[in-house]
Design an enzyme around this catalytic site. Structure first.
Site, PDB file in Angstrom:
ATOM      1  N   HIS A 311       0.842  -1.210   0.000  1.00  0.00           N
ATOM      2  CA  HIS A 311       0.000   0.000   0.000  1.00  0.00           C
ATOM      3  C   HIS A 311       0.869   1.248   0.000  1.00  0.00           C
ATOM      4  O   HIS A 311       2.105   1.178  -0.002  1.00  0.00           O
ATOM      5  CB  HIS A 311      -0.956   0.001   1.191  1.00  0.00           C
ATOM      6  CG  HIS A 311      -0.277  -0.070   2.527  1.00  0.00           C
ATOM      7  ND1 HIS A 311       0.467   0.943   3.053  1.00  0.00           N
ATOM      8  CD2 HIS A 311      -0.246  -1.073   3.454  1.00  0.00           C
ATOM      9  CE1 HIS A 311       0.925   0.613   4.235  1.00  0.00           C
ATOM     10  NE2 HIS A 311       0.511  -0.636   4.510  1.00  0.00           N
ATOM     11  N   CYS A 319       3.356  -4.697   6.764  1.00  0.00           N
ATOM     12  CA  CYS A 319       3.064  -4.578   5.326  1.00  0.00           C
ATOM     13  C   CYS A 319       4.268  -4.011   4.594  1.00  0.00           C
ATOM     14  O   CYS A 319       5.292  -3.677   5.191  1.00  0.00           O
ATOM     15  CB  CYS A 319       1.846  -3.683   5.114  1.00  0.00           C
ATOM     16  SG  CYS A 319       0.324  -4.316   5.863  1.00  0.00           S
TER      17      CYS A 319
END
Length: 425
Positions: A311, A319
């Site tokens: 992202h 992440c």
């Protein structure tokens, strides 16, 4: 020589001539009547005493001059010069005597020019037909087709064309008073047409035209945690994958090694696939897509957790965080490929570039094992060697291998009935 210097020279010559004339009159013999003798011999001597180039025929009336003062205080009366050309000594001697005057000739020798009075070279003369050419050009430039036709008809019938007529360029030029030429205004008559510049073709700067990729091409993604890089590979139909661009990873969590359980703040390692269901265009982190953790291999080995994303927003808790600009481009290519018919986008995540040197450095193998030094991640040696098999297949063939989960290891290309292909959701 300028006009002013010419007038000064003529005035000086007149003064010198007058002084010479008085001196000559005083030296002439006087008769009993008080008038100078006009003998032929005296006239010849007097006329030949000076150069003939500056002689001037003069007629002097008797009694026209007052008593001659000394030369230092002499004031010269006006001197009248004949307009006729200068005469030689023989011509002056042949002139008939005047009835009531004294006839003689006065010669004025030219003075040598000084350094200050040397003639200045004149500028070159203009061509004789330059004015005529200027008039013709001005008339042709100012005249319109209607005026030309009207003037032609008027000249044929000796009548002026209808309506007020503007003065022609010739009349304007002739009416202008003549005088010293003034510098003309810088009016541009004609201008050369500038060449049109055109961009050079692409072939002029490189030997081969690069392959151009567009939205909808097949996509393959590789991530290297230690180097902090994400590679985006694209492929057109009937060709091999080519590296499109390498993006920097802002942040990833944990250390080297796979993710084992939820909330361990580790980022996963292995072979994953992304389907259309894993896209998150409205993520809180700008754009995002789920990597597919846990995959079949993770579940077979008891690993837990989820929601591992690639992202934007450059923030990460387990992440792979990219910049907003980077995720915009990556997400757009992944989405376009899935919409164009690609069923899944393969995503391979490695701890580092899987070379033998890097593997030995991190696990303590090779010459480090010979000297008894153990690596920091020695317990991941078997797992990373299994990942290296899939890494080497792509490096050799340029085709991402199909990975299968076979319990404690990955298999590539094909597997037995107990293996399960790595797929997206």
């Amino acid at each position: 020589m300028t006009p002013r210097r010419t007038l000064l020279a003529l005035a000086a010559a007149a003064v010198v001539a007058l002084i010479g004339g008085f001196a000559a009159l005083r030296s002439m013999p006087v008769t009993g009547s008080g008038a100078p003798a006009r003998s032929e011999a005296a006239r010849k001597i007097w006329s030949g005493a000076l150069p003939t180039g500056m002689r001037v025929a003069m007629r002097i009336q008797p009694g026209a001059f007052p008593p001659v003062p000394p030369p230092a205080t002499m004031i010269a009366p006006p001197l009248l010069l004949d307009a006729a050309p200068l005469a030689s000594s023989a011509e002056v001697a042949a002139l008939p005597p005047a009835a009531d005057g004294v006839e003689g000739s006065v010669s004025i020798p030219p003075e040598p020019p000084t350094a200050a009075e040397k003639a200045t070279p004149l500028p070159p003369l203009r061509p004789a037909d330059l004015a005529e050419l200027a008039i013709r050009f001005a008339e042709s430039a100012a005249a319109t087709p209607e005026q030309t036709q009207a003037e032609t008809a008027a000249s044929a019938t000796n009548a002026s064309p209808a309506g007020p007529r503007q003065p022609s360029a010739r009349a304007t030029l002739e009416a202008t008073p003549t005088g010293p030429a003034e510098p003309a205004h810088s009016t541009q008559v004609a201008r050369a047409v500038e060449p049109t510049l055109r961009p050079a073709p692409d072939e002029a700067f490189q030997q081969e035209t690069p392959i151009r990729y567009g939205m909808g091409d097949q996509v393959f993604v590789r991530i290297f945690k230690q180097e902090g890089q994400l590679e985006l590979w694209l492929r057109k139909s009937n060709s091999r994958f080519s590296l499109y661009k390498t993006y920097p990873i802002c942040k990833w969590s944990g250390r080297l090694g796979p993710k084992l359980k939820e909330a361990d703040y580790q980022s996963p390692e292995g072979f994953y696939s992304v389907s259309a269901k894993q896209l998150h265009p409205n993520s809180n982190y700008h754009r995002a897509f789920n990597v597919g953790y846990p995959n079949a291999f993770d579940r077979q080995n008891g690993r837990t957790g989820g929601l591992v994303m690639v992202h934007g927003a450059c923030k990460s808790v387990g992440c792979f965080a990219m910049t907003d600009r980077g995720i915009e481009e990556i997400y757009a290519f992944v989405e376009a490929a899935l919409r164009a018919g690609q069923k899944e986008v393969q995503l391979h995540i490695f701890p580092f570039r899987m070379t033998e040197q890097a593997l030995a450095r991190e696990t303590g193998g090779g010459w480090l094992a010979f000297v008894g030094a153990s690596g920091k991640y020695e317990h991941w040696t078997g797992f990373w060697k299994n990942l290296k098999e899939g890494y080497d297949l792509f490096e050799q063939t340029g085709e991402p291998p199909v990975a299968f989960a076979c319990g404690d290891h990955y298999a590539f290309g094909a597997g037995d009935t107990s293996c399960k292909r790595i797929a997206g959701w």
